[in-house]
Write a protein that holds these residues in place. Structure first.
Motif, PDB file in Angstrom:
ATOM      1  N   ILE A  41     -12.204 -10.490  -7.205  1.00  0.00           N
ATOM      2  CA  ILE A  41     -12.644  -9.184  -5.978  1.00  0.00           C
ATOM      3  C   ILE A  41     -13.263  -7.340  -6.510  1.00  0.00           C
ATOM      4  O   ILE A  41     -13.412  -7.109  -6.221  1.00  0.00           O
ATOM      5  N   THR A  42     -11.965  -7.795  -7.804  1.00  0.00           N
ATOM      6  CA  THR A  42     -12.510  -6.239  -8.389  1.00  0.00           C
ATOM      7  C   THR A  42     -13.461  -5.742  -9.036  1.00  0.00           C
ATOM      8  O   THR A  42     -12.843  -4.072  -8.612  1.00  0.00           O
ATOM      9  N   ASP A  43     -14.130  -6.382  -9.053  1.00  0.00           N
ATOM     10  CA  ASP A  43     -15.642  -5.461  -8.415  1.00  0.00           C
ATOM     11  C   ASP A  43     -16.619  -5.608  -7.384  1.00  0.00           C
ATOM     12  O   ASP A  43     -17.835  -5.324  -8.652  1.00  0.00           O
ATOM     13  N   LYS A  44     -16.090  -6.497  -6.718  1.00  0.00           N
ATOM     14  CA  LYS A  44     -17.775  -6.562  -5.981  1.00  0.00           C
ATOM     15  C   LYS A  44     -17.438  -5.639  -4.354  1.00  0.00           C
ATOM     16  O   LYS A  44     -16.543  -5.297  -4.745  1.00  0.00           O
ATOM     17  N   ASP A  45     -18.112  -5.875  -3.592  1.00  0.00           N
ATOM     18  CA  ASP A  45     -18.571  -5.132  -2.873  1.00  0.00           C
ATOM     19  C   ASP A  45     -17.382  -5.426  -1.293  1.00  0.00           C
ATOM     20  O   ASP A  45     -17.223  -4.616  -1.069  1.00  0.00           O
ATOM     21  N   ALA A  46     -16.292  -6.512  -1.461  1.00  0.00           N
ATOM     22  CA  ALA A  46     -15.521  -6.263  -0.554  1.00  0.00           C
ATOM     23  C   ALA A  46     -14.792  -4.841  -1.249  1.00  0.00           C
ATOM     24  O   ALA A  46     -13.943  -4.574   0.144  1.00  0.00           O
ATOM     25  N   ILE A  47     -14.880  -3.889  -2.139  1.00  0.00           N
ATOM     26  CA  ILE A  47     -13.621  -2.976  -1.655  1.00  0.00           C
ATOM     27  C   ILE A  47     -14.948  -1.688  -1.887  1.00  0.00           C
ATOM     28  O   ILE A  47     -15.686  -1.867  -2.695  1.00  0.00           O
ATOM     29  N   ILE A  48     -14.180  -1.690  -0.409  1.00  0.00           N
ATOM     30  CA  ILE A  48     -15.224  -0.070  -0.610  1.00  0.00           C
ATOM     31  C   ILE A  48     -15.288   1.318  -1.093  1.00  0.00           C
ATOM     32  O   ILE A  48     -15.841   2.036  -0.900  1.00  0.00           O
ATOM     33  N   TRP A  49     -14.260   1.749  -1.076  1.00  0.00           N
ATOM     34  CA  TRP A  49     -13.585   2.878  -1.425  1.00  0.00           C
ATOM     35  C   TRP A  49     -12.405   2.851  -2.466  1.00  0.00           C
ATOM     36  O   TRP A  49     -11.445   1.724  -2.009  1.00  0.00           O
ATOM     37  N   ARG A  50     -12.118   3.229  -3.282  1.00  0.00           N
ATOM     38  CA  ARG A  50     -11.523   3.548  -4.467  1.00  0.00           C
ATOM     39  C   ARG A  50     -10.798   5.058  -3.920  1.00  0.00           C
ATOM     40  O   ARG A  50     -11.505   6.363  -4.272  1.00  0.00           O
ATOM     41  N   TYR A  51      -8.996   5.337  -4.437  1.00  0.00           N
ATOM     42  CA  TYR A  51      -8.371   7.105  -4.322  1.00  0.00           C
ATOM     43  C   TYR A  51      -7.640   6.778  -5.642  1.00  0.00           C
ATOM     44  O   TYR A  51      -6.843   6.248  -5.413  1.00  0.00           O
ATOM     45  N   ASP A  52      -7.650   7.468  -6.446  1.00  0.00           N
ATOM     46  CA  ASP A  52      -7.225   7.683  -7.832  1.00  0.00           C
ATOM     47  C   ASP A  52      -6.027   8.924  -8.384  1.00  0.00           C
ATOM     48  O   ASP A  52      -6.352   8.841  -9.192  1.00  0.00           O
ATOM     49  N   GLN A  53      -5.549  10.113  -7.077  1.00  0.00           N
ATOM     50  CA  GLN A  53      -4.321  10.769  -7.402  1.00  0.00           C
ATOM     51  C   GLN A  53      -3.670  11.116  -5.830  1.00  0.00           C
ATOM     52  O   GLN A  53      -4.318  10.388  -5.092  1.00  0.00           O
ATOM     53  N   ASP A  54      -2.325  11.386  -6.040  1.00  0.00           N
ATOM     54  CA  ASP A  54      -1.684  11.935  -5.399  1.00  0.00           C
ATOM     55  C   ASP A  54      -0.681  10.050  -4.161  1.00  0.00           C
ATOM     56  O   ASP A  54      -0.890  10.415  -3.283  1.00  0.00           O
ATOM     57  N   THR A  55      -1.326  10.039  -4.770  1.00  0.00           N
ATOM     58  CA  THR A  55      -0.480   8.750  -4.100  1.00  0.00           C
ATOM     59  C   THR A  55       0.799   8.379  -4.498  1.00  0.00           C
ATOM     60  O   THR A  55       1.811   8.337  -5.808  1.00  0.00           O
ATOM     61  N   PRO A  56       1.515   7.672  -3.451  1.00  0.00           N
ATOM     62  CA  PRO A  56       2.785   7.520  -2.880  1.00  0.00           C
ATOM     63  C   PRO A  56       3.648   6.470  -4.169  1.00  0.00           C
ATOM     64  O   PRO A  56       2.699   5.995  -4.454  1.00  0.00           O
ATOM     65  N   TYR A  57       5.306   6.757  -4.013  1.00  0.00           N
ATOM     66  CA  TYR A  57       5.531   5.810  -5.310  1.00  0.00           C
ATOM     67  C   TYR A  57       6.741   5.277  -4.231  1.00  0.00           C
ATOM     68  O   TYR A  57       6.549   3.502  -5.130  1.00  0.00           O
ATOM     69  N   VAL A  58       7.221   5.757  -3.007  1.00  0.00           N
ATOM     70  CA  VAL A  58       8.659   4.529  -2.659  1.00  0.00           C
ATOM     71  C   VAL A  58       7.971   4.381  -1.285  1.00  0.00           C
ATOM     72  O   VAL A  58       7.580   2.929  -1.228  1.00  0.00           O
ATOM     73  N   PRO A  59       7.097   5.498  -0.580  1.00  0.00           N
ATOM     74  CA  PRO A  59       7.378   5.364   0.820  1.00  0.00           C
ATOM     75  C   PRO A  59       5.772   5.008   1.315  1.00  0.00           C
ATOM     76  O   PRO A  59       5.224   5.098   0.192  1.00  0.00           O
ATOM     77  N   THR A  60       5.800   3.607   2.248  1.00  0.00           N
ATOM     78  CA  THR A  60       4.271   3.396   2.685  1.00  0.00           C
ATOM     79  C   THR A  60       4.119   5.051   3.393  1.00  0.00           C
ATOM     80  O   THR A  60       4.754   4.891   4.663  1.00  0.00           O
ATOM     81  N   GLY A  61       2.639   5.178   3.630  1.00  0.00           N
ATOM     82  CA  GLY A  61       1.987   5.895   4.789  1.00  0.00           C
ATOM     83  C   GLY A  61       1.736   4.996   5.635  1.00  0.00           C
ATOM     84  O   GLY A  61       2.010   4.147   6.335  1.00  0.00           O
ATOM     85  N   VAL A  62       1.103   5.527   6.707  1.00  0.00           N
ATOM     86  CA  VAL A  62       0.407   4.805   7.418  1.00  0.00           C
ATOM     87  C   VAL A  62      -0.844   5.420   7.914  1.00  0.00           C
ATOM     88  O   VAL A  62      -1.537   6.064   6.965  1.00  0.00           O
ATOM     89  N   ILE A  63      -1.397   4.507   8.495  1.00  0.00           N
ATOM     90  CA  ILE A  63      -3.141   4.350   9.415  1.00  0.00           C
ATOM     91  C   ILE A  63      -2.766   4.582  10.894  1.00  0.00           C
ATOM     92  O   ILE A  63      -2.562   3.574  11.492  1.00  0.00           O
ATOM     93  N   TYR A  64      -3.269   5.013  11.087  1.00  0.00           N
ATOM     94  CA  TYR A  64      -3.197   6.229  12.351  1.00  0.00           C
ATOM     95  C   TYR A  64      -4.879   6.746  12.557  1.00  0.00           C
ATOM     96  O   TYR A  64      -4.740   7.495  12.568  1.00  0.00           O
ATOM     97  N   ASN A  65      -5.138   6.104  14.160  1.00  0.00           N
ATOM     98  CA  ASN A  65      -6.396   6.319  14.308  1.00  0.00           C
ATOM     99  C   ASN A  65      -7.564   6.796  13.200  1.00  0.00           C
ATOM    100  O   ASN A  65      -8.431   7.525  13.873  1.00  0.00           O
TER     101      ASN A  65
END
Length: 481
Positions: A354-378
């Motif tokens: 699915i690398t170039d398919k519509d199942a991937i709905i967005w990409r973000y390519d800056q300021d992402t974490p190395y060690v800690p996992t974030g959280v998805i909330y509301n």
């Protein structure tokens, strides 16, 4: 007739879902913290109402010393906390072999199938190694392995008082690698279904214990050869009757599914990845479970029953550590070492590459974490840049910034993953400072709390309490009655 049959099936499914035992099981899990990312697998505690403020002399219900060292996040079920640790002894391997017939002998269990020395990364597996240090080590790992035996322990504590209920040493062994200078020999976290605890120590094995600390079965996988001897950290995932372990290192890689009742393998699939520290996550599509494993070369989803690959995509960076996050119909895969990557996947429609398919709905390519996992909330995705206290909040549906590049005052750097409950986001720093944010469309700090400790394990939110594992102590934080 077909319509009548479908109607009958729908009614049966609705009745099963409404069955009080099934409902109670889900409710019980949500009221606890059964795995390192909590009851929903994404850092959110839907039933918790923990405090926002604490300090040395405020809202500390109890504080207890934990022997040894470990970054493993505690888990909570009912009235007990379960925690893993590695206690270094003053004994050497030969002394232990003389007393146990050599059953824990290092030489007898190292897997030499790849032909690599312990500190030598394999070419073509995720890029260049770290900077060479004197003596052959690289970066912050690659030093001399420990000389003494470690006791790998599971400890049960009363969560209301902090008193130890039992301690079980599941293995004694001298670690074959030094580990990263910031790592420990017990960085993997356990998981429970409320009937058994599945305690995983990586190269020291997977152990099924009952709730009183009796070992029911164990499974050994060999010894990992981690990149630059940085150490181990991926935790197992439990779904239904299946426990899944991902084994990505500088040797032969695999993902394996085990029957939780007896530890027997249900399936094992080869992988081709460099060392990763990412814990897998389980999603369900039309009632059928898939397990998603994230690493440098690919994010892959496997059918949980058969092990067959369902979909894959590229897009991550080196040294993948953050666990994928799931909310609704979206899965978020994130990494941030020597690059930045975050992708949102509509996993129900994902098939094949699915690398170039519509199942991937967005990409973000800056300021992402190395060690800690974030959280998805509301529908808001929170994470920091690398390990730095610089916060980004994205709209989970669109990937557009709600706000970004906001510096958190207090923490120096962050390894602990985020947790969320009751409209609040908890971010614990390595210097002992925890920032509590208000979840919402604008940046708002509710409190900044400091303890004389450091936090690498992630916050655990249960009921009206927070459990924080520091470098030497475990804290129960709750409002004073």
């Amino acid at each position: 007739m077909m319509k009548i049959g479908r109607a009958v099936i729908s009614v049966v499914v609705m009745l099963l879902l409404a069955h009080p035992l099934i409902a109670d099981s889900k409710s019980e899990s949500e009221a606890n913290w059964p795995a390192w990312r909590g009851p929903l697998g994404n850092g959110v505690a839907p039933k918790a109402k923990p405090p926002s403020e604490w300090g040395k002399d405020r809202n500390i219900r109890w504080k207890v010393e934990i022997p040894g060292k470990g970054h493993a996040t505690p888990i909570v079920w009912g009235d007990r906390i379960y925690i893993q640790t590695a206690v270094e002894t003053n004994r050497e391997q030969k002394e232990a072999d003389a007393g146990n017939g050599g059953s824990n002998s290092l030489e007898s269990t190292i897997d030499e199938s790849s032909g690599l020395t312990l500190s030598q990364p394999r070419e073509g597996r995720g890029g260049r190694g770290g900077r060479l240090r004197p003596g052959g080590g690289r970066g912050f790992g690659g030093g001399e392995a420990p000389k003494h035996l470690f006791e790998f322990q599971v400890i049960a504590l009363d969560r209301h008082t902090g008193k130890t209920i039992w301690t079980k040493t599941v293995r004694e062994e001298r670690p074959h690698e030094s580990g990263h200078t910031d790592a420990t020999q017990a960085s993997n976290s356990p998981v429970t279904d409320g009937r058994h605890i599945y305690a995983y120590f990586g190269s020291r094995g997977l152990y099924c214990l009952d709730m009183d600390g009796n070992v029911k079965w164990e499974k050994q996988f060999g010894h990992m050869k981690t990149r630059n001897q940085f150490g181990e950290g991926s935790s197992p995932v439990l779904h239904g009757d299946t426990v899944v372990v991902v084994w990505d290192h500088e040797g032969e890689d695999f993902i394996v599914a085990l029957n939780k009742k007896d530890g027997k393998e249900r399936w094992r699939k080869e992988r081709d990845e460099p060392t990763s520290w990412c814990t897998p996550v389980v999603v369900e599509v039309k009632g059928r479970a898939q397990v998603v494993a994230c690493s440098t070369n690919h994010v892959r989803s496997y059918d949980l029953e058969t092990g067959d690959e369902v979909w894959r995509c590229t897009g991550m960076t080196q040294n993948t550590i953050p666990t994928p996050l799931v909310s609704g119909d979206l899965l978020y895969a994130i990494s941030g070492f020597r690059g930045a990557a975050a992708i949102a996947i509509r996993y129900a429609s994902a098939k094949g590459d699915i690398t170039d398919k519509d199942a991937i709905i967005w990409r973000y390519d800056q300021d992402t974490p190395y060690v800690p996992t974030g959280v998805i909330y509301n529908n808001r995705l929170y994470f920091v840049e690398n390990n730095r206290p610089i916060l980004t909040c994205l709209d989970g549906k669109t990937g557009k910034p709600v706000y970004d590049k906001v510096r958190l005052t207090g923490p120096d750097s962050i390894y602990a993953s985020f947790a969320a409950a009751d409209g609040k986001i908890y971010i614990a720093g390595r210097n002992g400072t925890t920032v509590v944010l208000k979840d919402g469309p604008s940046f708002e700090v509710l409190a900044t709390n400091t303890l004389d400790d450091g936090f690498d394990a992630s916050p655990v939110l249960v009921g009206n309490a927070i459990y924080l594992r520091g470098r030497s102590h475990l804290y129960c934080i709750a409002e004073s009655k």
